[in-house]
Scaffold this motif. Structure first.
Motif, PDB file in Angstrom:
ATOM      1  N   GLU A  82       0.818  -1.220   0.000  1.00  0.00           N
ATOM      2  CA  GLU A  82       0.000   0.000   0.000  1.00  0.00           C
ATOM      3  C   GLU A  82       0.843   1.258   0.000  1.00  0.00           C
ATOM      4  OE1 GLU A  82       1.082  -1.279   2.718  1.00  0.00           O
ATOM      5  OE2 GLU A  82       1.497   0.508   3.909  1.00  0.00           O
ATOM      6  N   GLU A  83       2.166   1.109   0.216  1.00  0.00           N
ATOM      7  CA  GLU A  83       3.010   2.303   0.422  1.00  0.00           C
ATOM      8  C   GLU A  83       3.608   2.794  -0.889  1.00  0.00           C
ATOM      9  OE1 GLU A  83       5.832   1.859   3.639  1.00  0.00           O
ATOM     10  OE2 GLU A  83       7.084   3.477   2.862  1.00  0.00           O
ATOM     11  N   SER A  84       3.456   4.102  -1.152  1.00  0.00           N
ATOM     12  CA  SER A  84       4.038   4.658  -2.369  1.00  0.00           C
ATOM     13  C   SER A  84       5.551   4.681  -2.232  1.00  0.00           C
ATOM     14  CB  SER A  84       3.506   6.072  -2.610  1.00  0.00           C
ATOM     15  OG  SER A  84       3.866   6.897  -1.538  1.00  0.00           O
ATOM     16  N   TYR A 255      17.217   1.760  17.581  1.00  0.00           N
ATOM     17  CA  TYR A 255      16.215   2.736  17.120  1.00  0.00           C
ATOM     18  C   TYR A 255      16.327   2.931  15.618  1.00  0.00           C
ATOM     19  CZ  TYR A 255      14.776   3.934  21.805  1.00  0.00           C
ATOM     20  OH  TYR A 255      14.257   3.868  23.070  1.00  0.00           O
ATOM     21  N   ARG A 256      17.537   2.991  15.122  1.00  0.00           N
ATOM     22  CA  ARG A 256      17.724   3.127  13.671  1.00  0.00           C
ATOM     23  C   ARG A 256      17.524   1.761  12.981  1.00  0.00           C
ATOM     24  NH1 ARG A 256      16.530   4.571   8.993  1.00  0.00           N
ATOM     25  NH2 ARG A 256      17.933   3.561   7.538  1.00  0.00           N
ATOM     26  N   ALA A 257      17.977   0.694  13.642  1.00  0.00           N
ATOM     27  CA  ALA A 257      17.870  -0.641  13.030  1.00  0.00           C
ATOM     28  C   ALA A 257      16.409  -0.987  12.741  1.00  0.00           C
ATOM     29  CB  ALA A 257      18.489  -1.694  13.944  1.00  0.00           C
ATOM     30  N   ALA A 258      15.504  -0.573  13.633  1.00  0.00           N
ATOM     31  CA  ALA A 258      14.078  -0.877  13.429  1.00  0.00           C
ATOM     32  C   ALA A 258      13.583  -0.281  12.119  1.00  0.00           C
ATOM     33  CB  ALA A 258      13.256  -0.342  14.593  1.00  0.00           C
ATOM     34  N   THR A 259      13.987   0.952  11.838  1.00  0.00           N
ATOM     35  CA  THR A 259      13.538   1.627  10.614  1.00  0.00           C
ATOM     36  C   THR A 259      14.249   1.051   9.387  1.00  0.00           C
ATOM     37  OG1 THR A 259      13.560   3.551  12.055  1.00  0.00           O
ATOM     38  CG2 THR A 259      13.000   3.935   9.749  1.00  0.00           C
ATOM     39  N   HIS A 260      15.527   0.815   9.548  1.00  0.00           N
ATOM     40  CA  HIS A 260      16.364   0.222   8.489  1.00  0.00           C
ATOM     41  C   HIS A 260      15.769  -1.137   8.064  1.00  0.00           C
ATOM     42  CE1 HIS A 260      20.623  -0.685   7.008  1.00  0.00           C
ATOM     43  NE2 HIS A 260      20.245  -1.929   7.289  1.00  0.00           N
ATOM     44  N   ASN A 261      15.482  -1.981   9.065  1.00  0.00           N
ATOM     45  CA  ASN A 261      14.927  -3.301   8.748  1.00  0.00           C
ATOM     46  C   ASN A 261      13.480  -3.200   8.279  1.00  0.00           C
ATOM     47  OD1 ASN A 261      17.343  -4.494   9.387  1.00  0.00           O
ATOM     48  ND2 ASN A 261      16.730  -5.116  11.447  1.00  0.00           N
ATOM     49  N   LYS A 262      12.761  -2.206   8.773  1.00  0.00           N
ATOM     50  CA  LYS A 262      11.385  -1.996   8.289  1.00  0.00           C
ATOM     51  C   LYS A 262      11.422  -1.744   6.784  1.00  0.00           C
ATOM     52  CE  LYS A 262       7.562   0.574   7.223  1.00  0.00           C
ATOM     53  NZ  LYS A 262       7.315   1.265   5.949  1.00  0.00           N
ATOM     54  N   GLY A 263      12.382  -0.944   6.363  1.00  0.00           N
ATOM     55  CA  GLY A 263      12.523  -0.661   4.936  1.00  0.00           C
ATOM     56  C   GLY A 263      12.789  -1.950   4.153  1.00  0.00           C
ATOM     57  N   ILE A 264      13.679  -2.772   4.673  1.00  0.00           N
ATOM     58  CA  ILE A 264      13.980  -4.062   4.023  1.00  0.00           C
ATOM     59  C   ILE A 264      12.680  -4.866   3.866  1.00  0.00           C
ATOM     60  CG2 ILE A 264      15.126  -6.299   4.392  1.00  0.00           C
ATOM     61  CD1 ILE A 264      17.409  -4.640   5.774  1.00  0.00           C
ATOM     62  N   MET A 265      11.878  -4.867   4.930  1.00  0.00           N
ATOM     63  CA  MET A 265      10.629  -5.628   4.898  1.00  0.00           C
ATOM     64  C   MET A 265       9.585  -4.992   3.986  1.00  0.00           C
ATOM     65  SD  MET A 265      11.815  -8.020   6.578  1.00  0.00           S
ATOM     66  CE  MET A 265      10.445  -9.168   6.606  1.00  0.00           C
ATOM     67  N   ASN A 266       9.738  -3.705   3.654  1.00  0.00           N
ATOM     68  CA  ASN A 266       8.850  -3.098   2.650  1.00  0.00           C
ATOM     69  C   ASN A 266       8.859  -3.943   1.379  1.00  0.00           C
ATOM     70  OD1 ASN A 266       8.056  -0.839   4.063  1.00  0.00           O
ATOM     71  ND2 ASN A 266       9.492   0.557   3.074  1.00  0.00           N
ATOM     72  N   GLY A 267      10.061  -4.356   0.983  1.00  0.00           N
ATOM     73  CA  GLY A 267      10.175  -5.160  -0.226  1.00  0.00           C
ATOM     74  C   GLY A 267       9.838  -6.621   0.045  1.00  0.00           C
ATOM     75  N   ALA A 362      18.263   1.088  -1.958  1.00  0.00           N
ATOM     76  CA  ALA A 362      17.474   2.244  -2.392  1.00  0.00           C
ATOM     77  C   ALA A 362      17.294   3.237  -1.250  1.00  0.00           C
ATOM     78  CB  ALA A 362      16.111   1.771  -2.900  1.00  0.00           C
ATOM     79  N   ALA A 363      16.888   2.714  -0.078  1.00  0.00           N
ATOM     80  CA  ALA A 363      16.585   3.602   1.054  1.00  0.00           C
ATOM     81  C   ALA A 363      17.841   4.313   1.537  1.00  0.00           C
ATOM     82  CB  ALA A 363      15.955   2.798   2.186  1.00  0.00           C
ATOM     83  N   LEU A 364      18.946   3.559   1.707  1.00  0.00           N
ATOM     84  CA  LEU A 364      20.155   4.185   2.251  1.00  0.00           C
ATOM     85  C   LEU A 364      20.734   5.197   1.271  1.00  0.00           C
ATOM     86  CD1 LEU A 364      22.034   1.348   4.174  1.00  0.00           C
ATOM     87  CD2 LEU A 364      20.154   2.808   4.897  1.00  0.00           C
ATOM     88  N   ARG A 365      20.626   4.900  -0.026  1.00  0.00           N
ATOM     89  CA  ARG A 365      21.134   5.863  -1.013  1.00  0.00           C
ATOM     90  C   ARG A 365      20.345   7.172  -0.933  1.00  0.00           C
ATOM     91  NH1 ARG A 365      20.720   8.780  -5.088  1.00  0.00           N
ATOM     92  NH2 ARG A 365      18.487   8.360  -5.165  1.00  0.00           N
ATOM     93  N   VAL A 366      19.033   7.054  -0.895  1.00  0.00           N
ATOM     94  CA  VAL A 366      18.216   8.269  -0.828  1.00  0.00           C
ATOM     95  C   VAL A 366      18.489   9.019   0.477  1.00  0.00           C
ATOM     96  CG1 VAL A 366      15.852   9.146  -0.662  1.00  0.00           C
ATOM     97  CG2 VAL A 366      16.406   7.406  -2.340  1.00  0.00           C
ATOM     98  N   LEU A 367      18.547   8.274   1.589  1.00  0.00           N
ATOM     99  CA  LEU A 367      18.790   8.932   2.889  1.00  0.00           C
ATOM    100  C   LEU A 367      20.144   9.635   2.890  1.00  0.00           C
ATOM    101  CD1 LEU A 367      17.482   6.189   5.332  1.00  0.00           C
ATOM    102  CD2 LEU A 367      16.498   8.456   5.024  1.00  0.00           C
ATOM    103  N   ALA A 368      21.139   8.989   2.273  1.00  0.00           N
ATOM    104  CA  ALA A 368      22.488   9.558   2.286  1.00  0.00           C
ATOM    105  C   ALA A 368      22.614  10.696   1.280  1.00  0.00           C
ATOM    106  CB  ALA A 368      23.513   8.469   1.958  1.00  0.00           C
ATOM    107  N   GLY A 371      17.605  12.637   1.040  1.00  0.00           N
ATOM    108  CA  GLY A 371      16.532  12.521   2.048  1.00  0.00           C
ATOM    109  C   GLY A 371      15.303  11.910   1.379  1.00  0.00           C
ATOM    110  N   VAL A 372      14.461  11.246   2.161  1.00  0.00           N
ATOM    111  CA  VAL A 372      13.348  10.506   1.543  1.00  0.00           C
ATOM    112  C   VAL A 372      12.183  11.389   1.118  1.00  0.00           C
ATOM    113  CG1 VAL A 372      13.663   8.236   2.597  1.00  0.00           C
ATOM    114  CG2 VAL A 372      12.376   9.987   3.815  1.00  0.00           C
ATOM    115  N   GLN A 373      12.057  12.547   1.721  1.00  0.00           N
ATOM    116  CA  GLN A 373      10.807  13.276   1.539  1.00  0.00           C
ATOM    117  C   GLN A 373      10.545  13.691   0.096  1.00  0.00           C
ATOM    118  OE1 GLN A 373       9.281  11.992   3.769  1.00  0.00           O
ATOM    119  NE2 GLN A 373       7.991  13.698   4.332  1.00  0.00           N
TER     120      GLN A 373
HETATM  121  C1  MEV Z   1      10.011   3.829   4.804  1.00  0.00           C
HETATM  122  O1  MEV Z   1       8.914   2.966   4.634  1.00  0.00           O
HETATM  123  C2  MEV Z   1      11.297   3.048   4.848  1.00  0.00           C
HETATM  124  C3  MEV Z   1      12.552   3.866   5.191  1.00  0.00           C
HETATM  125  O2  MEV Z   1      12.338   4.605   6.381  1.00  0.00           O
HETATM  126  C4  MEV Z   1      13.655   2.837   5.387  1.00  0.00           C
HETATM  127  C5  MEV Z   1      14.924   3.414   5.984  1.00  0.00           C
HETATM  128  O3  MEV Z   1      14.880   4.451   6.672  1.00  0.00           O
HETATM  129  O4  MEV Z   1      15.967   2.776   5.757  1.00  0.00           O
HETATM  130  C6  MEV Z   1      12.893   4.827   4.105  1.00  0.00           C
END
Ligand code: MEV
Length: 423
Positions: A82-84, A255-267, A362-368, A371-373
């Motif tokens: 569901e996530e763009s 705290y960062r690992a949760a978001t990092h791994n969440k991104g992995i699980m997006n795919g 993809a996520a780390l490249r954009v963040l580095a 930024g994702v926004q």
């Molecule tokens: C957003 O759904 C996923 C990210 O937050 C993953 C990340 O920060 O590595 C962009």
């Protein structure tokens, strides 16, 4: 007065009756009622047999990720999410990874663990050895329960016994290690674990309590690695150090690992859902594996090779199947498997690992880099425009204005819409 949700016999009602009850409970309009009781793809009767108390089905967009190469084979990856931005980000990163030949994936084989908990044992270490003394017998007893799996080359292959310190004192936990071939394997493993219980009670004098699969499927690991040439990663090679710095924080900080791994699980989860697999099992496996050292860490690793190119790797449990449950009942899941061109659950698991690594790239490249926004916002703005009532061509016009102005909000979208409709 609030309405009661205690509805005797709800599960015995027909779908129409259930829908009527829900309509009255939630004051549904005719328009809302029209969404229930039907399914375009799954078929409402199939849905009604799959779970209990069905009143409808729930759709997700199915997108295709192009550009992926896994083990030298070009594949199209169907994702239900569901996530763009997830699909677009993966397509971009998959293109970058082509510079190094795509993803190389491998796996440990489809071994699942079933746990048998024994309590009330005064001599747990002796009990552990007593169980191990029956290793061959346990394997045979387990396999009697699934001759088909054994014929396919699977079945219980080994056991291990642990003494686990718990709040209630030591418990003896027997693991059966079962090769579940192309099945996710929960049913096969649970049946075997249950059948073994009386034997383990007899040998140990203890009482068997839980008999259930473990979702920490650390004998069913999938791995993937990729190399991205330094000149194939925008905006330029300098972003590589940024990616590694971002990864280092995820590996050090939960705290960062949760978001990092969440991104992995997006795919990963989006592929798991598209193929009709149990995404909660995969999520549970991934996160518990990420915490196996005692600290919750990154599922991936990013390094730089001697040429300054970016090298990434991932290892995670991936208990996916191709037989049983929704994987065969859901026409969309079957279609997804056909699009992927996979023949075994192991191949599917390897692709899922590659997708997870690709998403992380993809996520780390954009963040580095930027930024994702920025990326998120253009698609998000379209959703906001639709929420404000934009239709057809208006959607893009409103979304563009929202992004330009940096105000991606429904109130502003409504104003812009009024403005363009007034013209
Ligand atoms: C957003 O759904 C996923 C990210 O937050 C993953 C990340 O920060 O590595 C962009």
């Amino acid at each position: 007065m609030s309405k009661s949700s205690r509805i005797p016999g709800f599960h015995k009602m027909s779908m129409e009756e259930r829908i009527k009850v829900v309509k009255e409970f939630a004051d549904l309009t005719d328009e809302e009622m029209a969404l229930l009781g039907k399914s375009s793809v799954l078929g409402i009767d199939t849905a009604d047999r799959m779970i209990e108390n069905v009143i409808g089905t729930f759709e997700l967009p199915l997108g295709i990720v192009p550009n992926m190469t896994v083990n030298g084979r070009d594949i199209l990856v169907p994702l239900a999410v569901e996530e763009s931005s997830v699909v677009a980000a993966l397509a971009n990163a998959a293109r970058m990874a082509r510079s190094g030949g795509g993803f190389v994936a491998s796996s440990s084989g489809p071994i699942m663990i079933g746990q048998i908990q024994t309590v009330n044992v005064s001599d747990p270490f002796a009990a552990k050895l007593k169980i191990l003394e029956h290793r061959e017998e346990i394997i045979d007893l387990a396999n009697e329960n699934d001759p088909v799996l054994v014929k396919l080359g699977g079945g219980c292959k080994d056991i291990e016994v642990r003494v686990v310190d718990s709040a209630l004192g030591p418990m003896v936990v027997t693991h059966i290690l079962v090769d579940t071939r192309d099945a996710m394997g929960a049913n096969a493993v649970n049946t075997m674990a249950e059948a073994l219980a009386p034997h383990i009670e007899k040998w140990t004098g203890g009482r068997v309590f839980l008999r259930i699969l473990s979702n920490l499927a650390d004998r069913r690991l999938a791995r993937a690695r990729c190399l991205v040439k330094k000149d194939a990663i925008p905006p330029g090679p300098e972003v590589i150090d940024g990616i590694i710095t971002a990864w280092a924080l995820a590996d050090a900080d939960p705290y960062r690992a949760a978001t990092h791994n969440k991104g992995i699980m997006n795919g990963v989860s989006a592929l798991v859902i598209a193929t009709g697999n149990d995404f909660r099992a995969i999520e549970a496996g991934a996160h518990s594996y990420a915490a196996r050292s005692g600290r919750y860490r990154s599922l991936t690793r990013w390094e730089k090779d001697e040429n300054g190119d970016l090298v990434g790797s991932i290892e995670m449990p991936l208990a996916v199947g191709l037989v049983g449950g929704a994987t065969v009942l859901h026409p969309m899941a079957k279609l997804a498997v056909k699009i992927l061109g996979v023949k075994t659950a192991t191949e599917l698991a390897e692709i899922a690992a590659a997708v997870g690594l690709c998403q992380n790239l993809a996520a780390l490249r954009v963040l580095a880099a930027e930024g994702v926004q920025r990326g998120h916002m253009s698609l998000h703005a379209k959703n906001i425009a639709v929420m404000a009532g934009a239709q057809g061509d208006e959607i893009d016009v409103v979304a563009q204005r929202l992004v330009q102005e940096g105000k991606v909000r429904v109130d502003r979208a409504e104003e812009i819409l009024k403005e363009i409709r007034g013209k």
